[in-house]
Design an enzyme around this catalytic site. Structure first.
Site, mmCIF file in Angstrom:
data_model
loop_
_atom_site.group_PDB
_atom_site.id
_atom_site.type_symbol
_atom_site.label_atom_id
_atom_site.label_comp_id
_atom_site.label_asym_id
_atom_site.label_seq_id
_atom_site.Cartn_x
_atom_site.Cartn_y
_atom_site.Cartn_z
ATOM 1 N N LYS A 52 0.847 -1.200 0.000
ATOM 2 C CA LYS A 52 0.000 0.000 0.000
ATOM 3 C C LYS A 52 0.880 1.247 0.000
ATOM 4 O O LYS A 52 0.634 2.206 -0.735
ATOM 5 C CB LYS A 52 -0.942 -0.019 1.214
ATOM 6 C CG LYS A 52 -2.076 -1.002 1.025
ATOM 7 C CD LYS A 52 -2.885 -1.267 2.276
ATOM 8 C CE LYS A 52 -3.937 -2.345 1.962
ATOM 9 N NZ LYS A 52 -4.659 -2.836 3.120
ATOM 10 N N GLN A 95 -4.610 -1.556 9.273
ATOM 11 C CA GLN A 95 -4.626 -2.860 8.608
ATOM 12 C C GLN A 95 -5.335 -3.910 9.471
ATOM 13 O O GLN A 95 -5.003 -4.081 10.646
ATOM 14 C CB GLN A 95 -3.173 -3.296 8.313
ATOM 15 C CG GLN A 95 -3.042 -4.586 7.545
ATOM 16 C CD GLN A 95 -3.614 -4.481 6.127
ATOM 17 O OE1 GLN A 95 -3.366 -3.516 5.413
ATOM 18 N NE2 GLN A 95 -4.382 -5.484 5.728
ATOM 19 N N ASP A 118 -10.947 3.035 4.065
ATOM 20 C CA ASP A 118 -11.395 1.644 3.969
ATOM 21 C C ASP A 118 -12.914 1.547 3.876
ATOM 22 O O ASP A 118 -13.451 0.496 3.511
ATOM 23 C CB ASP A 118 -10.944 0.879 5.226
ATOM 24 C CG ASP A 118 -9.838 -0.107 4.936
ATOM 25 O OD1 ASP A 118 -9.635 -0.438 3.757
ATOM 26 O OD2 ASP A 118 -9.185 -0.551 5.901
#
Ligand code: NAP
Length: 281
Positions: A52, A95, A118
């Site tokens: 990422k 994460q 997200d």
């Protein structure tokens, strides 16, 4: 059969984002910034976070990865609070999965929903299901972009989503509804999954069971999107039995090289969108 090349579509999306970042820089004298937080030592998560960070830099964004030991929940929440107030940070991602003793809900809800790239914050989940503007979870967003590559008009199609996770199945259902699909959402308690799948014009498999969807579960010409990433003795496979299904499907994503590459590209796209919205506040 059309093999849907997620790697190629993701590379095209990153190229577009690169140009957008250049244009934003000249307009605002600033670029989008993505902060990814890794808690603990999960090896797969370490790789995801590294990728990422790498791809964010590649499209010209500011990007940083922060690493926290698994036992520091308070410090983690404090840091998220600081990042929420930092104008250079457009997007924050923690994460998942988090170590078990960390309160995932608390962590997600601490992120400013306007920086929640997200799309997991309840405010974004609610906005998506109400049909309002929101950050959309990256993997389902990637799936819908791939679907659009093979079928522009999804209206009236019967879509069967396998799996009802907050990460994949549920937001995918919302996106398909938005496209006027008729959606059946299935899960581990569904009585006859094969019969449900056989009625589908579109199947989205997000289960986590290697090669669950067989060739004789798929209607001729159906579009099949395989979200699954499963480690097996023969390597990484999806939730769809690729060899069998490719003989009947009209279009199919491979694993690897299908949905996977789209997830990070969509994360970068969400970060750009958060940056743009922040400029208009
Ligand atoms: P998850 O949270 O474990 O959810 C799995 C879902 O599948 C659940 O809703 C479960 O039903 C359902 N299910 C389990 N067994 C089933 C069965 N026999 N028949 C029908 N439904 C069944 O998984 P997830 O996080 O959504 O991930 C799904 C897969 O996608 C995994 O392989 C994961 O590695 C992969 N993934 C890929 C990407 C990517 O970038 N490509 C991103 C994220 C995840 P219940 O709700 O009844 O338990």
């Amino acid at each position: 059969m059309i093999l849907i090349d997620g790697k190629k579509v993701a590379a095209e999306l990153r190229e577009e984002l690169k140009k957008k970042v250049v244009a934003l820089k000249s307009k605002y004298n600033a670029v989008p910034g993505l902060t990814v937080i890794l808690v603990g030592e999960d090896p797969a998560s370490k790789i995801y976070v590294k990728n990422k960070e790498k791809f964010a830099k590649e499209v010209g964004m500011n990007s940083e990865a922060l690493r926290y030991p698994a036992d520091l929940e308070k410090a983690l929440l404090k840091k998220i609070g600081e990042l929420n107030k930092d104008d250079k940070v457009s997007g924050i991602l923690v994460q998942l999965p988090l170590p078990k003793h960390i309160d995932k809900r608390k962590v997600i809800e601490t992120i400013d929903h306007e920086k929640d790239v997200d799309g997991f914050h309840p405010m974004n989940v609610g906005n998506l299901s109400s049909g309002y503007d929101s950050s959309i979870p990256c993997t389902p967003l990637g799936c819908s972009l791939l679907l659009k590559k093979v079928e522009k008009n999804l209206s009236g199609k019967h879509a069967v989503v396998i799996g009802r996770s907050n990460l994949n199945g549920k937001p995918m259902t919302q996106l398909l509804l938005k496209e006027n699909c008729t959606v059946t959402i299935t899960h581990s308690k569904t009585k006859d999954l094969k019969a449900e799948c056989l009625r589908a014009d579109i199947i989205i498999a997000a289960v986590g069971i290697p090669e669950l969807v067989k060739g004789d579960w798929v209607k001729k010409g159906a579009i099949v999107i395989d979200v699954g990433i499963n480690k097996t003795e023969k390597g990484i496979v999806g939730d769809v039995a690729f060899d069998e299904v490719s003989k009947v499907a009209g279009a199919l994503t491979p694993v690897p090289g299908g949905v996977g590459p789209m997830t990070i590209a969509c994360l970068l796209s969400n970060t750009v969108e958060c940056f743009k919205k922040a400029q208009h506040k």
